[in-house]
Structures are given as C-alpha cells and as structure tokens.
Design a protein around this motif. Sequence first.
Motif, PDB file in Angstrom:
ATOM      1  N   PRO A  79      11.382   4.754   2.971  1.00 39.62           N
ATOM      2  CA  PRO A  79      10.273   3.906   2.527  1.00 39.62           C
ATOM      3  C   PRO A  79       9.488   3.348   3.702  1.00 39.62           C
ATOM      4  CG  PRO A  79      12.299   2.665   2.489  1.00 39.62           C
ATOM      5  CD  PRO A  79      12.680   4.075   2.860  1.00 39.62           C
ATOM      6  N   GLY A  80       8.342   2.761   3.380  1.00 37.30           N
ATOM      7  CA  GLY A  80       7.611   2.011   4.379  1.00 37.30           C
ATOM      8  C   GLY A  80       8.337   0.714   4.688  1.00 37.30           C
ATOM      9  N   PHE A  81       7.955   0.087   5.798  1.00 37.23           N
ATOM     10  CA  PHE A  81       8.585  -1.157   6.226  1.00 37.23           C
ATOM     11  C   PHE A  81       8.520  -2.223   5.127  1.00 37.23           C
ATOM     12  CE2 PHE A  81       8.000  -5.382   8.181  1.00 37.23           C
ATOM     13  CZ  PHE A  81       9.188  -5.497   8.879  1.00 37.23           C
ATOM     14  N   GLN A  82       7.341  -2.442   4.576  1.00 33.92           N
ATOM     15  CA  GLN A  82       7.184  -3.470   3.549  1.00 33.92           C
ATOM     16  C   GLN A  82       7.916  -3.104   2.266  1.00 33.92           C
ATOM     17  OE1 GLN A  82       2.880  -3.474   3.899  1.00 33.92           O
ATOM     18  NE2 GLN A  82       2.888  -5.598   4.590  1.00 33.92           N
ATOM     19  N   GLN A  83       7.949  -1.819   1.929  1.00 32.61           N
ATOM     20  CA  GLN A  83       8.710  -1.390   0.762  1.00 32.61           C
ATOM     21  C   GLN A  83      10.192  -1.697   0.939  1.00 32.61           C
ATOM     22  OE1 GLN A  83       7.311   2.782   0.816  1.00 32.61           O
ATOM     23  NE2 GLN A  83       6.769   2.466  -1.332  1.00 32.61           N
ATOM     24  N   LEU A  84      10.695  -1.427   2.121  1.00 37.90           N
ATOM     25  CA  LEU A  84      12.111  -1.666   2.394  1.00 37.90           C
ATOM     26  C   LEU A  84      12.471  -3.135   2.211  1.00 37.90           C
ATOM     27  CD1 LEU A  84      14.819  -0.516   3.447  1.00 37.90           C
ATOM     28  CD2 LEU A  84      14.016  -1.036   5.760  1.00 37.90           C
ATOM     29  N   LEU A  85      11.577  -4.032   2.598  1.00 36.50           N
ATOM     30  CA  LEU A  85      11.847  -5.463   2.491  1.00 36.50           C
ATOM     31  C   LEU A  85      12.049  -5.909   1.048  1.00 36.50           C
ATOM     32  CD1 LEU A  85       9.297  -6.955   5.071  1.00 36.50           C
ATOM     33  CD2 LEU A  85      11.712  -6.402   5.432  1.00 36.50           C
ATOM     34  N   THR A  86      11.485  -5.188   0.101  1.00 36.80           N
ATOM     35  CA  THR A  86      11.646  -5.542  -1.312  1.00 36.80           C
ATOM     36  C   THR A  86      12.693  -4.680  -2.009  1.00 36.80           C
ATOM     37  OG1 THR A  86       9.810  -4.093  -1.949  1.00 36.80           O
ATOM     38  CG2 THR A  86       9.282  -6.383  -1.468  1.00 36.80           C
ATOM     39  N   ILE A  87      12.775  -3.395  -1.624  1.00 37.37           N
ATOM     40  CA  ILE A  87      13.711  -2.497  -2.294  1.00 37.37           C
ATOM     41  C   ILE A  87      15.160  -2.865  -1.996  1.00 37.37           C
ATOM     42  CG2 ILE A  87      14.536  -0.118  -2.423  1.00 37.37           C
ATOM     43  CD1 ILE A  87      11.678   0.802  -1.913  1.00 37.37           C
ATOM     44  N   ALA A  88      15.474  -3.162  -0.736  1.00 36.71           N
ATOM     45  CA  ALA A  88      16.865  -3.445  -0.362  1.00 36.71           C
ATOM     46  C   ALA A  88      17.449  -4.641  -1.125  1.00 36.71           C
ATOM     47  CB  ALA A  88      16.977  -3.644   1.144  1.00 36.71           C
ATOM     48  N   ILE A 185       7.487  10.227   9.784  1.00 39.30           N
ATOM     49  CA  ILE A 185       6.516   9.156   9.978  1.00 39.30           C
ATOM     50  C   ILE A 185       6.126   8.612   8.608  1.00 39.30           C
ATOM     51  CG2 ILE A 185       4.194   8.572  10.789  1.00 39.30           C
ATOM     52  CD1 ILE A 185       4.435  10.909  12.786  1.00 39.30           C
ATOM     53  N   THR A 186       6.109   7.294   8.473  1.00 38.03           N
ATOM     54  CA  THR A 186       5.566   6.645   7.282  1.00 38.03           C
ATOM     55  C   THR A 186       4.232   6.035   7.684  1.00 38.03           C
ATOM     56  OG1 THR A 186       7.792   6.138   6.483  1.00 38.03           O
ATOM     57  CG2 THR A 186       5.969   4.947   5.482  1.00 38.03           C
ATOM     58  N   TYR A 187       3.156   6.515   7.079  1.00 42.48           N
ATOM     59  CA  TYR A 187       1.821   6.171   7.573  1.00 42.48           C
ATOM     60  C   TYR A 187       1.326   4.796   7.125  1.00 42.48           C
ATOM     61  CZ  TYR A 187       1.367  10.754   9.635  1.00 42.48           C
ATOM     62  OH  TYR A 187       1.557  11.856  10.424  1.00 42.48           O
ATOM     63  N   ASP A 188       1.536   4.414   5.907  1.00 43.66           N
ATOM     64  CA  ASP A 188       1.100   3.089   5.442  1.00 43.66           C
ATOM     65  C   ASP A 188       2.325   2.186   5.345  1.00 43.66           C
ATOM     66  OD1 ASP A 188      -1.685   3.627   5.158  1.00 43.66           O
ATOM     67  OD2 ASP A 188      -1.228   4.789   3.366  1.00 43.66           O
ATOM     68  N   SER A 189       3.026   2.054   6.445  1.00 43.59           N
ATOM     69  CA  SER A 189       4.295   1.339   6.452  1.00 43.59           C
ATOM     70  C   SER A 189       4.104  -0.170   6.374  1.00 43.59           C
ATOM     71  CB  SER A 189       5.084   1.704   7.704  1.00 43.59           C
ATOM     72  OG  SER A 189       6.407   1.219   7.644  1.00 43.59           O
ATOM     73  N   THR A 190       3.157  -0.688   7.132  1.00 43.79           N
ATOM     74  CA  THR A 190       2.791  -2.107   7.089  1.00 43.79           C
ATOM     75  C   THR A 190       1.297  -2.207   6.850  1.00 43.79           C
ATOM     76  OG1 THR A 190       4.579  -2.847   8.555  1.00 43.79           O
ATOM     77  CG2 THR A 190       2.629  -4.252   8.395  1.00 43.79           C
ATOM     78  N   VAL A 191       0.916  -2.773   5.731  1.00 41.33           N
ATOM     79  CA  VAL A 191      -0.494  -2.921   5.375  1.00 41.33           C
ATOM     80  C   VAL A 191      -0.795  -4.409   5.195  1.00 41.33           C
ATOM     81  CG1 VAL A 191      -2.311  -2.364   3.727  1.00 41.33           C
ATOM     82  CG2 VAL A 191      -0.527  -0.671   4.231  1.00 41.33           C
TER      83      VAL A 191
END
Length: 244
Positions: A79-88, A185-191
């Motif tokens: 996942p993207g960085f921000q996704q990981l912060l919510t998914i975990a 690479i995750t391109y839209d990792s932090t938006v």
Amino acid sequence: MEFQVVSHRDQPEFSDRLSELEGESFPEFLLQDGFDDCRPHLLGEFARYQLYFVDTAGGNLLGAANALPYYKQADEHLPGFQQLLTIAPDQFRRNIMSNVLCPVQAMVVDDARGSGVSERIISAYKDLASADGLKAICVPVRPTLKPLYPLAPIQRYITWTRENGEKFDPWLRMQERTGAQFTEITYDSTVITATVSEWESWTGIKFPESGEYVIQGGHVPLVIDRENDTGRYSEPHVWYTYQL
C-alpha cells in the motif's frame, strides 16, 4: 558512540521528544500527512514497535523509529504510506494476523548522523520481526537526496549509481547494504491537498499563478490550482523488502 534501543512500551517518557524530532527531520508540509491520526495506535497497541535510540552515557535521545505490523497477501501490491497508516490498525481491530513489519518513519538527531543509528534501526526491527515469527520487513523508503532533484522521475532516480556501482542515494544504499531488495514504487504514497494560503504558510513562498512549483524539502513539484484555491503534493515511496 554507544547507545541502547528501548521500546515505547518499556520507556514511554521519550515520546515527549517526538514532535520536536519530527520538526527537525521533515519539512512542515509533510507533517500534514495524517501520521498524527495514527499516533494513538503507534503508542497504544503497537507500542513495542516504536523504538528509541538512547545515548548510553548521557541518556540523550539520538533517534526514533516507528513501525506497523501488516498482513500482506502474496499477490498484492504494497500500500501507499497513508493507506498503511489506516489499514494496519483496521487489521488489528479485525484480529487479522500480521506477516510483515513495516518501518514507516526513522529519525536521527544531527549530532548522531553517521554513528550507525540508521543501521541499528534495521537490525532492531529484524530482531523484533523474527521474534514475532513475521516473514519479512517491508520499508517504504523516502530517498534522502531526492529533494535536490525534484524534477527527476523517481523511476529514473532510483537507478542512479556512484562510480563503484552502489546506489547514488545514501538511504537506498543503506537498504541494499543491509540486505534489502527493491520491491516496487508506490506513486501516490503520500498526498497532501490544502488551500493555497496553507501551502504559502508551510513553504514560506508565494504562488501567484497556477502551475508546478519546486518547494524546499519536496521530492516532487507542488501543483497549484489558483482557480480552485488548492495545492496538491503527491509523493512516491520506494519499497524495499528484507526477507527473514
């Protein structure tokens, strides 16, 4: 320099320094990335994965690192960085057993740079992940020198090397030296999307018209849309994996 590693679970008093250390380590706009929303989980149910690196002689904080356990299916992209912060945290609530550990943030005070703290962060997480029976460590890497080359596409930047063949970027170089392999690479990792005035406040510069702007500390240009009063910053991450 001699230092010890302690977890937030064992010595939570060091958390008082985190906001100061983050302010020294990251540009102001990046502090709007949603990390604060995840902090209660990091310092709560995931407290043993939040590490502090402390000077043995003086007891001073030299660095800190944050990580989240995560369940990754074999065929899925990371996942993207921000996704990981919510998914975990959501996986934890649903009692989904993790199989990888994701260090999401690492900070070292200026006086301790080059003293081996960065390598010790990886070593400490390898020990924790192995003790928990996890299969891998997956790191969303934010390359150290990318702000000097914000116009270079990340897929090209990560191929740059020094004369000896090692990676040009020191943070990528450290990952490979300590046994990690490039994953994706995750391109839209932090938006981060905000008003023009907010971006002017965070960056200290004016944006008189719509377009792309290079900002200090940015890995990519900031896109300003004056008509809609928005600025959008979309930063990629480079995933590296340590198999355990």
